[in-house]
Design a protein around this motif. Structure first.
Motif, PDB file in Angstrom:
ATOM      1  N   ALA A 116       0.830  -1.202   0.000  1.00 54.78           N
ATOM      2  CA  ALA A 116       0.000   0.000   0.000  1.00 54.78           C
ATOM      3  C   ALA A 116       0.868   1.256   0.000  1.00 54.78           C
ATOM      4  CB  ALA A 116      -0.932   0.000   1.207  1.00 54.78           C
ATOM      5  N   PHE A 119       2.518   1.709  -3.387  1.00 52.21           N
ATOM      6  CA  PHE A 119       1.446   2.049  -4.333  1.00 52.21           C
ATOM      7  C   PHE A 119       1.057   3.527  -4.220  1.00 52.21           C
ATOM      8  CE2 PHE A 119      -2.993   2.508  -5.541  1.00 52.21           C
ATOM      9  CZ  PHE A 119      -3.118   1.724  -6.675  1.00 52.21           C
ATOM     10  N   PHE A 136      -6.977   1.627 -13.827  1.00 53.60           N
ATOM     11  CA  PHE A 136      -7.964   1.855 -12.759  1.00 53.60           C
ATOM     12  C   PHE A 136      -8.193   3.350 -12.594  1.00 53.60           C
ATOM     13  CE2 PHE A 136      -3.720   1.035 -10.959  1.00 53.60           C
ATOM     14  CZ  PHE A 136      -3.462   2.231 -10.328  1.00 53.60           C
ATOM     15  N   SER A 137      -9.256   3.694 -11.872  1.00 52.08           N
ATOM     16  CA  SER A 137      -9.521   5.104 -11.602  1.00 52.08           C
ATOM     17  C   SER A 137      -8.560   5.571 -10.514  1.00 52.08           C
ATOM     18  CB  SER A 137     -10.970   5.286 -11.152  1.00 52.08           C
ATOM     19  OG  SER A 137     -11.047   6.336 -10.210  1.00 52.08           O
ATOM     20  N   SER A 140     -10.363   6.757  -7.090  1.00 50.24           N
ATOM     21  CA  SER A 140     -10.966   5.760  -6.190  1.00 50.24           C
ATOM     22  C   SER A 140      -9.932   4.765  -5.686  1.00 50.24           C
ATOM     23  CB  SER A 140     -12.158   5.059  -6.841  1.00 50.24           C
ATOM     24  OG  SER A 140     -11.876   4.711  -8.150  1.00 50.24           O
ATOM     25  N   ALA A 141      -8.924   4.412  -6.516  1.00 50.39           N
ATOM     26  CA  ALA A 141      -7.924   3.451  -6.044  1.00 50.39           C
ATOM     27  C   ALA A 141      -7.002   4.090  -4.997  1.00 50.39           C
ATOM     28  CB  ALA A 141      -7.105   2.938  -7.218  1.00 50.39           C
ATOM     29  N   TYR A 143      -7.713   6.465  -3.040  1.00 60.40           N
ATOM     30  CA  TYR A 143      -8.517   6.635  -1.829  1.00 60.40           C
ATOM     31  C   TYR A 143      -8.663   5.313  -1.073  1.00 60.40           C
ATOM     32  CZ  TYR A 143     -12.661   7.670   1.023  1.00 60.40           C
ATOM     33  OH  TYR A 143     -13.531   7.830   2.062  1.00 60.40           O
ATOM     34  N   ALA A 144      -9.007   4.245  -1.791  1.00 59.85           N
ATOM     35  CA  ALA A 144      -9.186   2.940  -1.137  1.00 59.85           C
ATOM     36  C   ALA A 144      -7.880   2.483  -0.498  1.00 59.85           C
ATOM     37  CB  ALA A 144      -9.668   1.905  -2.158  1.00 59.85           C
ATOM     38  N   VAL A 145      -6.776   2.603  -1.232  1.00 62.83           N
ATOM     39  CA  VAL A 145      -5.496   2.102  -0.720  1.00 62.83           C
ATOM     40  C   VAL A 145      -5.001   2.961   0.450  1.00 62.83           C
ATOM     41  CG1 VAL A 145      -3.112   1.546  -1.339  1.00 62.83           C
ATOM     42  CG2 VAL A 145      -4.940   1.006  -2.925  1.00 62.83           C
ATOM     43  N   TRP A 147      -6.793   3.895   2.934  1.00 56.48           N
ATOM     44  CA  TRP A 147      -7.355   3.234   4.129  1.00 56.48           C
ATOM     45  C   TRP A 147      -6.567   1.957   4.438  1.00 56.48           C
ATOM     46  CZ3 TRP A 147     -10.896   5.478   7.251  1.00 56.48           C
ATOM     47  CH2 TRP A 147     -11.629   6.546   6.730  1.00 56.48           C
ATOM     48  N   LEU A 148      -6.226   1.222   3.380  1.00 55.98           N
ATOM     49  CA  LEU A 148      -5.402   0.025   3.565  1.00 55.98           C
ATOM     50  C   LEU A 148      -4.084   0.397   4.239  1.00 55.98           C
ATOM     51  CD1 LEU A 148      -5.216  -2.210   0.339  1.00 55.98           C
ATOM     52  CD2 LEU A 148      -5.973  -2.865   2.625  1.00 55.98           C
ATOM     53  N   GLY A 151      -4.576   1.611   7.866  1.00 55.97           N
ATOM     54  CA  GLY A 151      -4.973   0.466   8.687  1.00 55.97           C
ATOM     55  C   GLY A 151      -3.791  -0.431   8.981  1.00 55.97           C
TER      56      GLY A 151
ATOM     57  N   GLY B  12      -6.846  -0.566  13.390  1.00 58.41           N
ATOM     58  CA  GLY B  12      -6.096  -0.707  12.136  1.00 58.41           C
ATOM     59  C   GLY B  12      -6.697  -1.776  11.243  1.00 58.41           C
ATOM     60  N   LEU B  15      -9.893  -0.449   9.670  1.00 58.85           N
ATOM     61  CA  LEU B  15      -9.634   0.519   8.594  1.00 58.85           C
ATOM     62  C   LEU B  15      -9.120  -0.190   7.341  1.00 58.85           C
ATOM     63  CD1 LEU B  15      -7.978   3.587  10.389  1.00 58.85           C
ATOM     64  CD2 LEU B  15     -10.375   3.103   9.947  1.00 58.85           C
ATOM     65  N   ALA B  16      -8.217  -1.163   7.546  1.00 60.98           N
ATOM     66  CA  ALA B  16      -7.652  -1.877   6.396  1.00 60.98           C
ATOM     67  C   ALA B  16      -8.738  -2.660   5.667  1.00 60.98           C
ATOM     68  CB  ALA B  16      -6.525  -2.790   6.844  1.00 60.98           C
ATOM     69  N   GLY B  19     -10.667  -0.335   3.606  1.00 63.36           N
ATOM     70  CA  GLY B  19      -9.919  -0.029   2.385  1.00 63.36           C
ATOM     71  C   GLY B  19     -10.026  -1.151   1.369  1.00 63.36           C
ATOM     72  N   LEU B  22     -13.427  -1.062  -0.165  1.00 62.84           N
ATOM     73  CA  LEU B  22     -13.508   0.023  -1.153  1.00 62.84           C
ATOM     74  C   LEU B  22     -12.821  -0.373  -2.453  1.00 62.84           C
ATOM     75  CD1 LEU B  22     -12.656   3.281   0.864  1.00 62.84           C
ATOM     76  CD2 LEU B  22     -14.829   2.709  -0.223  1.00 62.84           C
ATOM     77  N   GLY B  27     -12.945   0.140  -7.218  1.00 62.78           N
ATOM     78  CA  GLY B  27     -11.658   0.356  -7.883  1.00 62.78           C
ATOM     79  C   GLY B  27     -11.752   0.400  -9.388  1.00 62.78           C
ATOM     80  N   HIS B  28     -12.909   0.082  -9.940  1.00 56.23           N
ATOM     81  CA  HIS B  28     -13.124   0.014 -11.391  1.00 56.23           C
ATOM     82  C   HIS B  28     -12.360  -1.122 -12.045  1.00 56.23           C
ATOM     83  CE1 HIS B  28     -15.634   3.383 -11.174  1.00 56.23           C
ATOM     84  NE2 HIS B  28     -14.687   4.207 -10.818  1.00 56.23           N
ATOM     85  N   ASP B  29     -11.009  -1.002 -12.121  1.00 58.73           N
ATOM     86  CA  ASP B  29     -10.248  -2.094 -12.721  1.00 58.73           C
ATOM     87  C   ASP B  29      -9.408  -2.742 -11.626  1.00 58.73           C
ATOM     88  OD1 ASP B  29      -8.802  -3.873 -14.140  1.00 58.73           O
ATOM     89  OD2 ASP B  29      -8.253  -2.485 -15.743  1.00 58.73           O
ATOM     90  N   LEU B  37      -0.243  -3.049  -6.991  1.00 60.99           N
ATOM     91  CA  LEU B  37       0.081  -3.276  -5.580  1.00 60.99           C
ATOM     92  C   LEU B  37       1.202  -4.308  -5.459  1.00 60.99           C
ATOM     93  CD1 LEU B  37      -3.488  -3.237  -4.034  1.00 60.99           C
ATOM     94  CD2 LEU B  37      -1.563  -1.875  -3.221  1.00 60.99           C
TER      95      LEU B  37
END
Lengths: 383, 134
Positions: A116, A119, A136-137, A140-141, A143-145, A147-148, A151, B12, B15-16, B19, B22, B27-29, B37
């Motif tokens: 993460a 990335f 990918f967008s 949104s990616a 933003y999502a990562v 949180w990963l 976390g 943690g 939250l993970a 994520g 999400l 993520g679309h793709d 990653l």
């Protein structure tokens, strides 16, 4: 070729005492990135359960500048931190079941954290240079990562807290938590390595931050923008790229105001006969660059009054652009009513250039640049 | 484990997972995001870390004593700035219709940084070796 063992790494620089000190700053950078990133994400949302403030005008400029700068600062920190713990990748698996499971869990959390973290920095840096080698967008990616990353970072801190406390409480040269094989002096002292890391980190900011900090413009040799452009403001998307040149220069251009059944179509010449105002407002882009401009034009509130839109109403702004995620944007009530929010017709005393959004664009205080819609064709009450 | 650590760990994890959710749903793709990653980990652990070890070994064999510390420090700084510079040095995002984007001579700027680092490293080596002789 055989895999190295943990004991093959002998430098005493690869020590938890160094890791924790670099990690502390890295953690702070990630936290600042996370919080400023959340602010930016929220500012771009169409729905604001809590209104995003229109003041101070430079708010978003600062938070997004910080976001990109702390991300740049994190690059040397992350590299050095990973370097100090690299031998741990090759530690022997535990024999007994319980430690084996715990070890596997920890390795899993580290895997997520490293993946993460790399990335976020890689995609963020590429995005700042408008380079999109992925499908990918980004928004949104990223933003999502985030949180990963945060976390996994908290889990990592929870696991390591006793070691972190120990090593930060004593001198950096202390060896209590070192691996038994990490005894050979390195090319640098531990303090020397830390200093080089801080220099790298501050240097990373200095050579890039000129895109948003005017004082650093001359020294930021790797900044994505020099800050120049028509009217002293750079451009993100040109009129040609947005394919609006024909529509924007057409004599039939009208700005259409819509409030339910009440509509009004206004030519650019008529817009210029309405009361004009000048505001000094920044364009602050999500990519981290920003520049301040002297915009002249009509208050959006004055335009809304022409079709009787009540105060506090969210309006939808449509661009002449045929496609693109920001073809229509929401201008929330608190921004639409703000006297500084203009439908700009000029920049720095000159008529707006095509690339800056001729015939008219929205400029509002404390807002991401992508929402400062260019080539505006329609402003209507959001239903 | 203390309460603080449990709370941090649980927060943690939550939250993970948020994520991850999400990423799975917005993520679309997703496939491409997962490739990116994984690529970060592989490129760091499998390539960059090995290059660093090789450079370190070579430097320790080839360099005279007084130069080692300054060169190591210089490489830490310059190495990370080099990675940071890839997107602008490659000008991958440059567009013919937008001269305000990537509008600096990045190669000259980067070479300037290399020269500056080399000068500081050289100076530090000189000062270091004089001190040793005394």
């Amino acid at each position: 070729m055989k895999l190295p063992a943990e004991s093959d790494f002998t430098s005493r620089l690869r020590s938890a005492a160094v890791t924790a000190r670099v990690g502390l700053w890295l953690g702070m950078c990630f936290l600042i990135c996370f919080v400023t990133g959340l602010i930016s994400h929220y500012a771009q949302n169409a729905d604001h359960p809590l209104p995003f403030p229109a003041s101070p005008v430079w708010g978003y400029r600062v938070t997004q500048g910080l976001h990109v700068s702390t991300g740049s600062a994190a690059v040397p920190l992350l590299l050095v931190k990973l370097w100090t713990v690299y031998p741990r990748l090759f530690r022997r698996p535990e024999r007994r079941l319980r430690p084996l499971l715990l070890d596997a869990l920890e390795r899993g959390s580290i895997l997520v954290l490293v993946a993460a973290a790399v990335f976020q920095l890689a995609t963020g840096l590429a995005n700042a240079a408008q380079w999109y080698p992925w499908t990918f967008s980004f928004r949104s990616a990223h933003y999502a990562v985030s949180w990963l990353a945060v976390g996994a970072l908290l889990v990592h801190v929870a696991v390591k807290l006793p070691v972190i406390r120990d090593v930060l409480g004593v001198d950096v040269e202390a060896t209590d938590h070192d691996r038994p094989s990490a005894t050979e002096p390195g090319a640098l002292t531990r303090r020397g390595l830390l200093r080089a890391t801080w220099v790298g980190s501050i240097g990373a900011v200095v050579v890039t931050a000129g895109s948003t900090v005017p004082l650093l413009r001359r020294v930021s040799v790797l900044g994505v923008r020099s800050g120049s452009g028509p009217g002293g403001v750079p451009i993100n998307k040109s009129a040609a790229a947005a394919r609006v040149v024909a529509a924007a220069t057409h004599p039939d251009y009208r700005l259409v105001l819509v409030n339910g059944r009440r509509t009004k179509a206004i030519t650019r010449a008529d817009l210029l006969t309405l009361p004009q105002h000048v505001e000094e407002l920044p364009i602050a882009c999500v990519e981290g660059w920003s520049a301040s401009g002297r915009w002249g034009g009509v208050r959006v509130r004055d335009l809304l009054d022409l079709v009787g839109v009540p105060a506090g109403t969210d309006v939808l702004v449509t661009s002449l652009q045929g496609t693109g995620p920001y073809r229509t944007t929401v201008l929330h009530g608190n921004f639409a009513d703000d006297p500084r929010t203009l439908l700009a017709l000029s920049l720095d005393g000159e008529p707006l250039s095509l690339d800056h959004g001729f015939p008219a664009r929205v400029v509002a205080p404390d807002r991401p640049g992508v929402l400062q819609t260019k080539w505006v064709s329609r402003i209507e009450v959001r239903t | 484990m203390s309460t603080t650590r449990w709370c941090l760990g649980l927060l943690g994890t939550a939250l993970a997972f948020y994520g991850g959710w999400l990423l799975l749903t917005r993520g679309h793709d997703l496939g491409n995001a997962l490739v990116w990653l994984a690529a970060g980990v592989v490129l760091h652990d499998g390539v960059l870390a090995l290059v660093t070890v090789a450079v370190g070994l070579a430097a320790s064999r080839l360099l005279p004593g007084p130069a080692r510390a300054p060169v190591a420090a210089g490489l830490v700084v310059l190495g990370s700035v080099t990675l940071l510079a890839i997107p602008v040095l490659g000008r991958f995002g440059a567009r013919a219709d937008n001269p305000t984007l990537l509008d600096r001579d990045y190669v000259a700027g980067y070479l300037g940084l290399v020269a500056l680092t080399a000068a500081v490293v050289g100076l530090a080596t000189l000062v270091g070796s004089r001190r040793r002789r005394r």
